[in-house]
Design a protein around this motif. Structure first.
Motif, PDB file in Angstrom:
ATOM      1  N   GLN A 295       3.107   1.614 -53.966  1.00 31.42           N
ATOM      2  CA  GLN A 295       4.195   0.862 -53.513  1.00 31.42           C
ATOM      3  C   GLN A 295       4.026   0.287 -52.058  1.00 31.42           C
ATOM      4  OE1 GLN A 295       7.866   3.025 -53.996  1.00 31.42           O
ATOM      5  NE2 GLN A 295       8.921   2.010 -52.229  1.00 31.42           N
ATOM      6  N   ARG A 296       3.228   0.786 -51.198  1.00 33.68           N
ATOM      7  CA  ARG A 296       3.081  -0.027 -49.878  1.00 33.68           C
ATOM      8  C   ARG A 296       2.453  -1.251 -49.958  1.00 33.68           C
ATOM      9  NH1 ARG A 296       0.804   4.872 -46.377  1.00 33.68           N
ATOM     10  NH2 ARG A 296       1.232   6.436 -48.192  1.00 33.68           N
ATOM     11  N   LEU A 297       1.534  -1.126 -50.953  1.00 34.35           N
ATOM     12  CA  LEU A 297       0.538  -2.148 -50.989  1.00 34.35           C
ATOM     13  C   LEU A 297       1.118  -3.266 -51.747  1.00 34.35           C
ATOM     14  CD1 LEU A 297      -3.056  -0.782 -51.641  1.00 34.35           C
ATOM     15  CD2 LEU A 297      -2.038  -1.394 -49.349  1.00 34.35           C
ATOM     16  N   ARG A 298       1.990  -3.124 -52.844  1.00 34.86           N
ATOM     17  CA  ARG A 298       2.517  -3.860 -53.579  1.00 34.86           C
ATOM     18  C   ARG A 298       3.629  -4.882 -52.663  1.00 34.86           C
ATOM     19  NH1 ARG A 298       0.767  -4.592 -58.425  1.00 34.86           N
ATOM     20  NH2 ARG A 298       0.265  -2.899 -59.835  1.00 34.86           N
ATOM     21  N   TRP A 326      14.050 -13.154 -54.313  1.00 32.71           N
ATOM     22  CA  TRP A 326      12.971 -13.241 -55.258  1.00 32.71           C
ATOM     23  C   TRP A 326      13.004 -12.127 -56.435  1.00 32.71           C
ATOM     24  CZ3 TRP A 326       9.530  -9.410 -56.532  1.00 32.71           C
ATOM     25  CH2 TRP A 326       8.251  -9.657 -57.410  1.00 32.71           C
ATOM     26  N   TRP A 327      13.491 -10.711 -56.270  1.00 32.19           N
ATOM     27  CA  TRP A 327      13.683  -9.863 -57.078  1.00 32.19           C
ATOM     28  C   TRP A 327      14.713 -10.387 -58.283  1.00 32.19           C
ATOM     29  CZ3 TRP A 327      11.256  -6.646 -59.818  1.00 32.19           C
ATOM     30  CH2 TRP A 327      11.719  -5.382 -60.338  1.00 32.19           C
ATOM     31  N   ARG A 328      15.735 -10.826 -58.054  1.00 32.76           N
ATOM     32  CA  ARG A 328      16.784 -10.953 -58.588  1.00 32.76           C
ATOM     33  C   ARG A 328      16.430 -12.361 -59.663  1.00 32.76           C
ATOM     34  NH1 ARG A 328      20.543 -10.280 -54.044  1.00 32.76           N
ATOM     35  NH2 ARG A 328      21.395  -8.178 -54.228  1.00 32.76           N
ATOM     36  N   ASP A 329      15.565 -13.053 -58.976  1.00 35.60           N
ATOM     37  CA  ASP A 329      15.475 -14.381 -59.697  1.00 35.60           C
ATOM     38  C   ASP A 329      14.184 -13.819 -60.808  1.00 35.60           C
ATOM     39  OD1 ASP A 329      14.584 -17.320 -60.133  1.00 35.60           O
ATOM     40  OD2 ASP A 329      12.744 -16.720 -59.740  1.00 35.60           O
ATOM     41  N   THR A 330      13.198 -12.802 -60.450  1.00 36.03           N
ATOM     42  CA  THR A 330      11.982 -12.415 -61.265  1.00 36.03           C
ATOM     43  C   THR A 330      12.780 -11.555 -62.647  1.00 36.03           C
ATOM     44  OG1 THR A 330      10.700 -12.108 -59.467  1.00 36.03           O
ATOM     45  CG2 THR A 330      10.177 -10.914 -61.386  1.00 36.03           C
ATOM     46  N   LYS A 331      13.727 -10.953 -62.139  1.00 33.20           N
ATOM     47  CA  LYS A 331      14.417 -10.121 -63.457  1.00 33.20           C
ATOM     48  C   LYS A 331      15.163 -11.153 -64.286  1.00 33.20           C
ATOM     49  CE  LYS A 331      16.901  -6.975 -61.193  1.00 33.20           C
ATOM     50  NZ  LYS A 331      17.765  -5.764 -61.148  1.00 33.20           N
ATOM     51  N   ARG A 332      15.867 -12.158 -63.738  1.00 34.26           N
ATOM     52  CA  ARG A 332      16.262 -13.066 -64.560  1.00 34.26           C
ATOM     53  C   ARG A 332      15.359 -13.814 -65.375  1.00 34.26           C
ATOM     54  NH1 ARG A 332      16.394 -18.536 -64.838  1.00 34.26           N
ATOM     55  NH2 ARG A 332      15.451 -18.472 -62.626  1.00 34.26           N
ATOM     56  N   ARG A 333      14.285 -14.220 -64.930  1.00 31.59           N
ATOM     57  CA  ARG A 333      13.342 -14.893 -65.585  1.00 31.59           C
ATOM     58  C   ARG A 333      12.519 -13.879 -66.743  1.00 31.59           C
ATOM     59  NH1 ARG A 333       9.150 -16.279 -63.305  1.00 31.59           N
ATOM     60  NH2 ARG A 333       9.847 -15.417 -60.849  1.00 31.59           N
ATOM     61  N   ALA A 341       6.832 -13.089 -65.374  1.00 31.96           N
ATOM     62  CA  ALA A 341       8.002 -12.466 -64.725  1.00 31.96           C
ATOM     63  C   ALA A 341       8.397 -11.053 -65.312  1.00 31.96           C
ATOM     64  CB  ALA A 341       9.287 -13.150 -64.891  1.00 31.96           C
ATOM     65  N   GLN A 342       7.905 -10.525 -66.552  1.00 32.15           N
ATOM     66  CA  GLN A 342       8.046  -9.446 -67.315  1.00 32.15           C
ATOM     67  C   GLN A 342       7.128  -8.494 -66.548  1.00 32.15           C
ATOM     68  OE1 GLN A 342       7.712 -10.655 -71.548  1.00 32.15           O
ATOM     69  NE2 GLN A 342      10.183 -10.280 -71.614  1.00 32.15           N
ATOM     70  N   LEU A 343       5.892  -8.879 -66.386  1.00 29.80           N
ATOM     71  CA  LEU A 343       4.759  -8.192 -65.805  1.00 29.80           C
ATOM     72  C   LEU A 343       5.135  -7.709 -64.356  1.00 29.80           C
ATOM     73  CD1 LEU A 343       1.876  -6.635 -65.888  1.00 29.80           C
ATOM     74  CD2 LEU A 343       0.992  -9.255 -65.249  1.00 29.80           C
ATOM     75  N   ARG A 344       5.653  -8.849 -63.665  1.00 30.33           N
ATOM     76  CA  ARG A 344       5.920  -8.379 -62.221  1.00 30.33           C
ATOM     77  C   ARG A 344       7.237  -7.392 -62.115  1.00 30.33           C
ATOM     78  NH1 ARG A 344       5.385 -14.293 -59.148  1.00 30.33           N
ATOM     79  NH2 ARG A 344       3.278 -14.212 -59.206  1.00 30.33           N
ATOM     80  N   VAL A 345       8.188  -7.661 -63.127  1.00 33.76           N
ATOM     81  CA  VAL A 345       9.268  -6.498 -63.052  1.00 33.76           C
ATOM     82  C   VAL A 345       8.705  -5.158 -63.374  1.00 33.76           C
ATOM     83  CG1 VAL A 345      11.235  -5.810 -64.714  1.00 33.76           C
ATOM     84  CG2 VAL A 345      11.237  -7.982 -63.684  1.00 33.76           C
ATOM     85  N   GLU A 346       7.654  -4.891 -64.198  1.00 37.46           N
ATOM     86  CA  GLU A 346       7.107  -3.697 -64.374  1.00 37.46           C
ATOM     87  C   GLU A 346       6.284  -3.295 -63.352  1.00 37.46           C
ATOM     88  OE1 GLU A 346       3.409  -2.057 -67.132  1.00 37.46           O
ATOM     89  OE2 GLU A 346       4.416  -3.725 -67.839  1.00 37.46           O
ATOM     90  N   GLN A 347       5.657  -4.233 -62.601  1.00 34.66           N
ATOM     91  CA  GLN A 347       5.001  -3.671 -61.272  1.00 34.66           C
ATOM     92  C   GLN A 347       5.699  -3.343 -59.919  1.00 34.66           C
ATOM     93  OE1 GLN A 347       2.457  -7.060 -61.079  1.00 34.66           O
ATOM     94  NE2 GLN A 347       0.678  -6.240 -62.095  1.00 34.66           N
ATOM     95  N   TYR A 348       6.757  -4.133 -60.211  1.00 34.57           N
ATOM     96  CA  TYR A 348       7.704  -4.008 -58.800  1.00 34.57           C
ATOM     97  C   TYR A 348       8.965  -3.270 -59.162  1.00 34.57           C
ATOM     98  CZ  TYR A 348       4.551  -7.009 -56.349  1.00 34.57           C
ATOM     99  OH  TYR A 348       3.260  -7.552 -55.670  1.00 34.57           O
ATOM    100  N   GLY A 349       9.267  -2.647 -60.035  1.00 33.91           N
ATOM    101  CA  GLY A 349      10.551  -2.012 -60.492  1.00 33.91           C
ATOM    102  C   GLY A 349      11.045  -1.258 -59.317  1.00 33.91           C
ATOM    103  N   PHE A 350      10.174  -0.630 -58.330  1.00 33.96           N
ATOM    104  CA  PHE A 350      10.605   0.189 -57.300  1.00 33.96           C
ATOM    105  C   PHE A 350      11.828  -0.829 -56.279  1.00 33.96           C
ATOM    106  CE2 PHE A 350       6.748  -1.850 -55.754  1.00 33.96           C
ATOM    107  CZ  PHE A 350       7.088  -2.576 -54.482  1.00 33.96           C
TER     108      PHE A 350
END
Length: 380
Positions: A295-298, A326-333, A341-350
């Motif tokens: 999580q620190r690295l991401r 950025w997070w809200r836009d990523t979740k919207r996309r 964006a779906q991959l990023r939501v999975e990676q950055y769910g924290f």
């Protein structure tokens, strides 16, 4: 005036607060007043962007963008402060207009503690002109040594949980930091002599973490890959982090037994200035907050990626408003079935647990020139 406070996720906040404190959950009454302190040279940076290349001798090129902001160690200090770390800076400033403006910007706008810094009379600020082109940059700098070292009186240092040092700079304060129990994060610069003497890394014996880039790490350890260098460096410090540009970052934390790799977050970079400082500040935040290593690295990868979307090292550093957007836009996309964006939501769910649930004040960006009288009415 009464300010209404709300509670969410076990944290108390003001809906109109300037900043967001991601460390609130782990703070204790006995903690030192600052989270991180650093020292170094402050430059007044003039940044030109949108250049196709560097000019040839006798040639004049016009840039499509320009910004001015505090630079040098101010990049790291501003990045730390904008991420919510209570930040202190020990530096020398000139008493010219540039020095006055940088002091005001860092202390009042960015809320950085300058109580151990000094403005020297009849001394001018160091100036850097940075020219960004094709994802790289060239620089010209002019400056003079300070009239006297700012670390000459170590008793003036505010107490802090962590400190960030440059092994190529003044390491005389390491003993004092160790005495105070401060967690030390170290970095190192490129060795222009080409010797890459391992003796340069001896101060790491007093440090908690080391965060070189891959060229520095492989050169000092005489290895051929960042992963090999990481394991060599892990023998020297509890936390070793090696950044490898667009290829990502590697880390090994012996205090937790974790090892991790994180690919870089791909973005269209405008100016890479200060990206490494944002990465380092993010690592300090994640370590102090007790986040898992991956999580620190991401988070560091995300923060540094957002930084290169603007020009000017210090004032391009993201705040929590940028991270939230950025997070809200990523979740919207992602909800619109964007596979990236779906991959990023999975990676950055924290990020759901990190971003504030209320609106936070925006941060200022670098501008073509620095304002004076108009700043009094329009801080943001």
């Amino acid at each position: 005036m009464t300010i209404e406070l709300h509670r969410d996720h076990d944290e108390v906040f003001c809906p109109d607060c300037w900043a967001w404190d991601p460390m609130a959950r782990v703070r204790k009454p006995e903690d030192p007043p600052l989270d991180v302190i650093t020292t170094g040279t402050v430059f007044f940076d003039l940044i030109f962007t949108g250049l196709p290349r560097l000019p040839e001798p006798g040639e004049e090129l016009w840039s499509t963008g320009m910004g001015s902001c505090p630079g040098g160690i101010a990049n790291l200090a501003t990045a730390s402060a904008r991420l919510g770390l209570r930040t202190g800076l020990v530096a020398g400033f000139g008493d010219d207009t540039y020095g006055d403006w940088m002091w005001e910007t860092l202390s009042e706008q960015e809320r950085i503690d300058l109580s151990a810094s000094r403005q020297f009379p009849n001394f001018h600020s160091a100036i850097t002109v940075s020219m960004a082109f094709r994802g790289d940059r060239g620089m010209v700098t002019h400056g003079h040594p300070l009239p006297e070292p700012v670390l000459s009186d170590l008793t003036r240092l505010p107490s802090s949980k962590a400190a960030v040092i440059d092994l190529n700079g003044d390491v005389s304060w390491l003993d004092e930091l160790k005495r105070r129990g401060t967690l030390v994060f170290a970095d190192v610069g490129f060795d222009e002599t080409g010797r890459w003497d391992p003796a340069d890394l001896e101060p790491l014996a007093q440090c908690h973490a080391f965060t070189p880039n891959s060229v520095e790490a492989m050169s000092y350890t005489r290895t051929d890959t960042p992963a090999e260098a990481l394991h060599k460096l892990a023998d020297l410090v509890p936390l070793a982090v090696v950044t490898d540009g667009v290829r990502g970052s590697y880390a090994l934390d012996q205090t937790t037994g974790e090892q991790a790799y994180c690919p870089a977050l791909s973005v269209e970079a405008i100016d890479p200035t200060g990206a490494g400082d944002v990465f380092a500040a993010s690592c300090v935040l994640g370590t102090l907050a007790g986040w898992p290593l991956k999580q620190r690295l991401r988070f560091a990868s995300l923060s540094s990626a957002l930084a290169v979307l603007g020009f000017g090292g210090s004032l391009a550093a993201p705040g929590w408003g940028d991270l939230s957007d950025w997070w809200r836009d990523t979740k919207r996309r992602a909800a619109d079935n964007d596979p990236k964006a779906q991959l990023r939501v999975e990676q950055y769910g924290f990020m759901d647990d990190l971003v504030p649930k209320h609106r936070v004040q925006g941060v200022r960006r670098a501008m073509g020139t620095f304002a004076m009288a108009s700043d009094a009415e329009h801080h943001y």
